[in-house]
Scaffold this motif. Sequence first.
Motif, PDB file in Angstrom:
ATOM      1  N   GLU A  44       1.120  -1.109  -0.234  1.00  0.00           N
ATOM      2  CA  GLU A  44      -0.104   0.197   0.161  1.00  0.00           C
ATOM      3  C   GLU A  44       1.051   1.452  -0.068  1.00  0.00           C
ATOM      4  O   GLU A  44       0.335   2.392  -0.569  1.00  0.00           O
ATOM      5  CB  GLU A  44      -1.038  -0.015   1.237  1.00  0.00           C
ATOM      6  CG  GLU A  44      -2.352  -0.745   0.646  1.00  0.00           C
ATOM      7  CD  GLU A  44      -2.225  -2.181   1.190  1.00  0.00           C
ATOM      8  OE1 GLU A  44      -1.479  -2.753   2.026  1.00  0.00           O
ATOM      9  OE2 GLU A  44      -2.646  -2.600   0.543  1.00  0.00           O
ATOM     10  N   ASP A  68      -5.002  -2.373  -1.092  1.00  0.00           N
ATOM     11  CA  ASP A  68      -6.332  -1.878  -0.933  1.00  0.00           C
ATOM     12  C   ASP A  68      -5.578  -0.428  -1.154  1.00  0.00           C
ATOM     13  O   ASP A  68      -5.673   0.432  -0.814  1.00  0.00           O
ATOM     14  CB  ASP A  68      -5.915  -2.217   0.587  1.00  0.00           C
ATOM     15  CG  ASP A  68      -7.068  -1.490   1.130  1.00  0.00           C
ATOM     16  OD1 ASP A  68      -8.129  -0.719   0.687  1.00  0.00           O
ATOM     17  OD2 ASP A  68      -7.360  -1.252   2.551  1.00  0.00           O
ATOM     18  N   VAL A  69      -6.626   0.313  -2.064  1.00  0.00           N
ATOM     19  CA  VAL A  69      -7.231   1.503  -2.775  1.00  0.00           C
ATOM     20  C   VAL A  69      -7.520   2.346  -1.262  1.00  0.00           C
ATOM     21  O   VAL A  69      -7.464   3.507  -1.711  1.00  0.00           O
ATOM     22  CB  VAL A  69      -7.319   1.499  -4.423  1.00  0.00           C
ATOM     23  CG1 VAL A  69      -6.971   0.318  -5.690  1.00  0.00           C
ATOM     24  CG2 VAL A  69      -8.782   0.464  -3.680  1.00  0.00           C
ATOM     25  N   THR A  70      -7.913   2.175  -0.061  1.00  0.00           N
ATOM     26  CA  THR A  70      -8.720   2.241   1.200  1.00  0.00           C
ATOM     27  C   THR A  70      -7.471   2.941   1.567  1.00  0.00           C
ATOM     28  O   THR A  70      -8.138   3.320   2.651  1.00  0.00           O
ATOM     29  CB  THR A  70      -9.860   2.229   1.252  1.00  0.00           C
ATOM     30  OG1 THR A  70      -9.359   0.361   2.293  1.00  0.00           O
ATOM     31  CG2 THR A  70     -10.963   1.218   0.197  1.00  0.00           C
ATOM     32  N   TYR A  71      -6.570   2.787   1.613  1.00  0.00           N
ATOM     33  CA  TYR A  71      -5.263   2.819   2.374  1.00  0.00           C
ATOM     34  C   TYR A  71      -5.539   4.502   2.893  1.00  0.00           C
ATOM     35  O   TYR A  71      -4.875   5.045   1.687  1.00  0.00           O
ATOM     36  CB  TYR A  71      -4.578   2.188   1.971  1.00  0.00           C
ATOM     37  CG  TYR A  71      -2.439   1.566   2.865  1.00  0.00           C
ATOM     38  CD1 TYR A  71      -2.500   1.500   4.015  1.00  0.00           C
ATOM     39  CD2 TYR A  71      -1.845   2.853   2.809  1.00  0.00           C
ATOM     40  CE1 TYR A  71      -1.709   1.322   4.627  1.00  0.00           C
ATOM     41  CE2 TYR A  71      -0.373   3.227   3.445  1.00  0.00           C
ATOM     42  CZ  TYR A  71      -0.620   2.205   4.279  1.00  0.00           C
ATOM     43  OH  TYR A  71      -0.047   2.340   5.124  1.00  0.00           O
ATOM     44  N   THR A  78      -4.739   9.279   1.442  1.00  0.00           N
ATOM     45  CA  THR A  78      -4.958   8.367   0.342  1.00  0.00           C
ATOM     46  C   THR A  78      -4.392   7.540  -0.729  1.00  0.00           C
ATOM     47  O   THR A  78      -3.950   8.687  -1.195  1.00  0.00           O
ATOM     48  CB  THR A  78      -6.822   7.677   0.447  1.00  0.00           C
ATOM     49  OG1 THR A  78      -6.372   9.109  -0.551  1.00  0.00           O
ATOM     50  CG2 THR A  78      -7.022   7.579   1.506  1.00  0.00           C
ATOM     51  N   GLY A  99     -12.250   1.148  -7.066  1.00  0.00           N
ATOM     52  CA  GLY A  99     -12.975   1.737  -6.431  1.00  0.00           C
ATOM     53  C   GLY A  99     -12.444   2.592  -4.842  1.00  0.00           C
ATOM     54  O   GLY A  99     -13.228   2.522  -3.804  1.00  0.00           O
ATOM     55  N   ALA A 100     -11.633   3.222  -5.140  1.00  0.00           N
ATOM     56  CA  ALA A 100     -10.733   4.108  -4.118  1.00  0.00           C
ATOM     57  C   ALA A 100     -12.064   4.698  -3.621  1.00  0.00           C
ATOM     58  O   ALA A 100     -12.664   5.688  -4.604  1.00  0.00           O
ATOM     59  CB  ALA A 100      -9.611   5.130  -5.173  1.00  0.00           C
ATOM     60  N   PRO A 101     -12.627   5.301  -2.611  1.00  0.00           N
ATOM     61  CA  PRO A 101     -13.391   6.448  -2.096  1.00  0.00           C
ATOM     62  C   PRO A 101     -12.622   7.246  -2.721  1.00  0.00           C
ATOM     63  O   PRO A 101     -12.101   7.975  -2.069  1.00  0.00           O
ATOM     64  CB  PRO A 101     -13.440   6.067  -0.072  1.00  0.00           C
ATOM     65  CG  PRO A 101     -12.225   5.671  -0.028  1.00  0.00           C
ATOM     66  CD  PRO A 101     -11.701   4.892  -1.551  1.00  0.00           C
ATOM     67  N   TRP A 102     -14.217   8.351  -3.126  1.00  0.00           N
ATOM     68  CA  TRP A 102     -13.527   9.787  -4.098  1.00  0.00           C
ATOM     69  C   TRP A 102     -13.609  10.822  -2.851  1.00  0.00           C
ATOM     70  O   TRP A 102     -13.468  11.722  -2.746  1.00  0.00           O
ATOM     71  CB  TRP A 102     -14.141  10.326  -5.076  1.00  0.00           C
ATOM     72  CG  TRP A 102     -15.836  10.174  -4.854  1.00  0.00           C
ATOM     73  CD1 TRP A 102     -16.499   8.783  -4.492  1.00  0.00           C
ATOM     74  CD2 TRP A 102     -17.164  10.565  -4.294  1.00  0.00           C
ATOM     75  NE1 TRP A 102     -17.794   8.659  -4.399  1.00  0.00           N
ATOM     76  CE2 TRP A 102     -17.928   9.781  -4.510  1.00  0.00           C
ATOM     77  CE3 TRP A 102     -16.360  11.908  -3.822  1.00  0.00           C
ATOM     78  CZ2 TRP A 102     -19.078  10.496  -2.526  1.00  0.00           C
ATOM     79  CZ3 TRP A 102     -18.294  12.988  -2.896  1.00  0.00           C
ATOM     80  CH2 TRP A 102     -19.244  11.892  -2.611  1.00  0.00           C
ATOM     81  N   SER A 104     -13.060  10.020   1.195  1.00  0.00           N
ATOM     82  CA  SER A 104     -12.099  10.450   2.494  1.00  0.00           C
ATOM     83  C   SER A 104     -11.567  11.437   2.633  1.00  0.00           C
ATOM     84  O   SER A 104     -11.500  12.679   1.207  1.00  0.00           O
ATOM     85  CB  SER A 104     -10.965   9.633   1.971  1.00  0.00           C
ATOM     86  OG  SER A 104     -11.524   8.198   1.116  1.00  0.00           O
ATOM     87  N   SER A 111     -10.539  16.011   0.881  1.00  0.00           N
ATOM     88  CA  SER A 111     -10.358  15.387   0.266  1.00  0.00           C
ATOM     89  C   SER A 111     -10.186  15.238  -1.109  1.00  0.00           C
ATOM     90  O   SER A 111      -8.978  16.903  -1.332  1.00  0.00           O
ATOM     91  CB  SER A 111     -12.193  15.303   0.016  1.00  0.00           C
ATOM     92  OG  SER A 111     -12.413  16.717  -1.445  1.00  0.00           O
TER      93      SER A 111
END
Length: 334
Positions: A44, A68-71, A78, A99-102, A104, A111
Amino acid sequence: MGDVCSIRAQHTMIQATPQPCPAIAPKVIGFKQNKERAAMANSEESLCKAACEGDVEKVKSLIDSGADVTYFDKEGLTPLMHAANHGHAQVIKALLDAGAPWNSLSPSNLSAGDFAMENGHQAAFDLLLNTGIQAELILGTIARKENAKGNSDGDYLEDRVNFSEDKVMDSESKAVMMAWEKPLMEAHAKAICSKGGHMLNIGFGMGLVDTAIQQYAPTSHTIVEAHPEVYDRMLHSGWGEKENVKIIFGRWQDVLSELESFDGIFFDTYGEYYEDMREFHQHLPKLLKPGGIYSFFNGLCGGLFRRRNLGGCETQILAIGYILPSCLSIYRGF
Ligand SMILES: C[S@@+](CC[C@H](N)C(=O)[O-])C[C@H]1O[C@@H](n2cnc3c(N)ncnc32)[C@H](O)[C@@H]1O
């Protein structure tokens, strides 16, 4: 309208210094059972570094091998924030596709969209904006359906609101309206009043746009407001006694039959969804006189950007510009 566009142009000139790409910190592994976790964290960390450097092939291969793209790295950022910070649009796309959360947020409440915006990376910003808007539309549609089934988690119009000098807050301490939005409200008022005549404003809030509309001395000025406490405050502050002002208490949806047609219309509600605004737009051909001017303000990308001083205004304008593809928030009746 010129003002609205020129504020957008200013936005693209905002520059900040991007943070340097992170070095991958060596891990000290004390226990055997930590080895697997440490190996994962390393991939990550590599993902953050590749995102920062714009190495799209490396990013894709790390994603394929399970990174993990949410790391969040040790700075609380991130991979998507790193890519946005440096304007690597292809990397942003790869991360979003994975699927990375835009939405976070970093420890300073920024953001990925904020990082792109602050560093003037327009293509990166547009990608994130697009994703945010799509998500908002989908979430809004789901929430409306849930509400229709009676699963509403609270109706803003039935809850208390708090007034202070510089803001109106709802019962969850979310801002209904803030004083920093005054210049933007003034720009909207200027636009819709540019031909004079009969004005309509939906949503009083702090009365910023209405105060600005009054300065143009319209022939008539109708205000629709649905929240009982906001309405009481309007009356206490003398809005009911102004000669050219007519206040209609109620939801715009319920008082449409009391509305005639207007030369200028502004729409800015709270606690509603994009679909509500779209529904309002369907009434425009009847509500707006030929040659009339319509403008709106709507937090279409909640969560994508911080609501803050001028930056927030610019964001809203960009969002509006996105929805109506030529940076116009204004609709002219025919
Ligand atoms: C963001 S504030 C408007 C701020 C205003 N433009 C200003 O310049 O201060 C939104 C307002 O819309 C009102 N509102 C929310 N839903 C409404 C509805 N369906 N019909 C009419 N007013 C509504 C809220 O009570 C709130 O006062």
